[in-house]
Design a protein around this motif. Structure first.
Motif, PDB file in Angstrom:
ATOM      1  N   LEU A 154       0.826  -1.208   0.000  1.00 32.04           N
ATOM      2  CA  LEU A 154       0.000   0.000   0.000  1.00 32.04           C
ATOM      3  C   LEU A 154       0.860   1.258   0.000  1.00 32.04           C
ATOM      4  O   LEU A 154       0.539   2.244  -0.678  1.00 32.04           O
ATOM      5  CB  LEU A 154      -0.926  -0.003   1.219  1.00 32.04           C
ATOM      6  CG  LEU A 154      -2.036  -1.065   1.228  1.00 32.04           C
ATOM      7  CD1 LEU A 154      -2.798  -1.027   2.544  1.00 32.04           C
ATOM      8  CD2 LEU A 154      -2.988  -0.849   0.048  1.00 32.04           C
ATOM      9  N   TYR A 158       0.717   4.157  -2.932  1.00 34.55           N
ATOM     10  CA  TYR A 158       0.475   5.580  -2.684  1.00 34.55           C
ATOM     11  C   TYR A 158       1.677   6.428  -3.093  1.00 34.55           C
ATOM     12  O   TYR A 158       1.527   7.560  -3.578  1.00 34.55           O
ATOM     13  CB  TYR A 158       0.151   5.813  -1.209  1.00 34.55           C
ATOM     14  CG  TYR A 158      -1.257   5.443  -0.839  1.00 34.55           C
ATOM     15  CD1 TYR A 158      -2.343   6.137  -1.373  1.00 34.55           C
ATOM     16  CD2 TYR A 158      -1.519   4.401   0.031  1.00 34.55           C
ATOM     17  CE1 TYR A 158      -3.649   5.804  -1.048  1.00 34.55           C
ATOM     18  CE2 TYR A 158      -2.816   4.042   0.375  1.00 34.55           C
ATOM     19  CZ  TYR A 158      -3.876   4.750  -0.162  1.00 34.55           C
ATOM     20  OH  TYR A 158      -5.163   4.406   0.158  1.00 34.55           O
ATOM     21  N   ASN A 161       1.878   6.951  -6.873  1.00 31.79           N
ATOM     22  CA  ASN A 161       0.768   7.758  -7.383  1.00 31.79           C
ATOM     23  C   ASN A 161       0.849   9.218  -6.927  1.00 31.79           C
ATOM     24  O   ASN A 161       0.474  10.120  -7.683  1.00 31.79           O
ATOM     25  CB  ASN A 161      -0.567   7.163  -6.928  1.00 31.79           C
ATOM     26  CG  ASN A 161      -0.991   5.975  -7.757  1.00 31.79           C
ATOM     27  OD1 ASN A 161      -1.589   6.109  -8.820  1.00 31.79           O
ATOM     28  ND2 ASN A 161      -0.641   4.780  -7.292  1.00 31.79           N
ATOM     29  N   MET A 162       1.337   9.451  -5.722  1.00 31.51           N
ATOM     30  CA  MET A 162       1.420  10.812  -5.210  1.00 31.51           C
ATOM     31  C   MET A 162       2.739  11.492  -5.563  1.00 31.51           C
ATOM     32  O   MET A 162       2.782  12.711  -5.762  1.00 31.51           O
ATOM     33  CB  MET A 162       1.236  10.802  -3.690  1.00 31.51           C
ATOM     34  CG  MET A 162      -0.131  10.307  -3.233  1.00 31.51           C
ATOM     35  SD  MET A 162      -0.312  10.252  -1.424  1.00 31.51           S
ATOM     36  CE  MET A 162      -0.181  12.001  -1.046  1.00 31.51           C
TER      37      MET A 162
END
Length: 206
Positions: A154, A158, A161-162
């Protein structure tokens, strides 16, 4: 460690004997009150015994360094043997102390009486307790691995993507360290709960 083990054990003990088995935050509060109000002396005594044993081991380590500096290799060998014996004794005392903390939370007895009662209780049911211990350790290991891998997955998702321009190696190493620590803490609570339930069952059975 002693206080947290006793609070968790007391909460599980209250849950074990209650008719309603659902989660209730009042059980944790009641267990914490009992520990801080009645059992702090016993918990401090258990921690003091472990600290004294560790201090003796450190003294032996210092004696080994002094003997090595003076080229007294016989004394070096003797101090190393003594360190091994004290290390084994320390591990045994730590194991027994955790069982004593659980017994303190369940019965309200002092540290010495709880340690004696826990020792003979486990001695009389060694086979069953060993089986539960092996299964519990296996589940703890699976839990640590699962929590660590899922959390890292996870975190990586994240991160890319961020912050797609960030090199993921350093953040993932940080994720791994934090995840392992948190997973061991969480599964450590699970281990105390399993040990408490086992001791509650054996006490009720006898």
């Amino acid at each position: 460690v002693a206080v947290s083990d006793a609070i968790i054990a007391g909460s599980v003990g209250i849950w074990f004997v209650s008719e309603k088995k659902g989660f209730h935050p009042g059980r944790v509060a009641k267990s914490a009150w009992n520990v801080y109000r009645y059992h702090m002396g016993s918990l401090c005594l258990g921690s003091l015994i472990i600290a004294i044993i560790q201090f003796i081991r450190y003294l032996l380590k210092y004696a080994e360094k002094q003997a090595y500096a003076s080229k007294n290799y016989v004394m070096v060998c003797v101090t190393r043997i003594l360190q091994c014996c004290v290390w084994c004794f320390e591990k045994f005392v730590k194991f027994l102390s955790r069982k004593a903390y659980i017994m303190i939370a369940l019965t309200g007895m002092n540290f010495c009486s709880s340690a004696q009662k826990a020792f003979f209780l486990l001695l009389r049911n060694a086979a069953r307790y060993a089986a539960v211990g092996v299964v519990g350790q296996f589940i703890e290991t699976i839990g640590v691995v699962f929590i660590t891998l899922s959390s890292m997955f996870l975190g990586y998702f994240y991160l890319i993507n961020m912050h797609p321009d960030v090199y993921p190696m350093v953040p993932m190493i940080t994720y791994f360290i934090i995840c392992v620590m948190m997973a061991k803490m969480f599964m450590g609570i699970f281990g105390i709960c399993v040990s408490t339930c086992m001791q509650c069952f054996l006490i009720c059975e006898e």
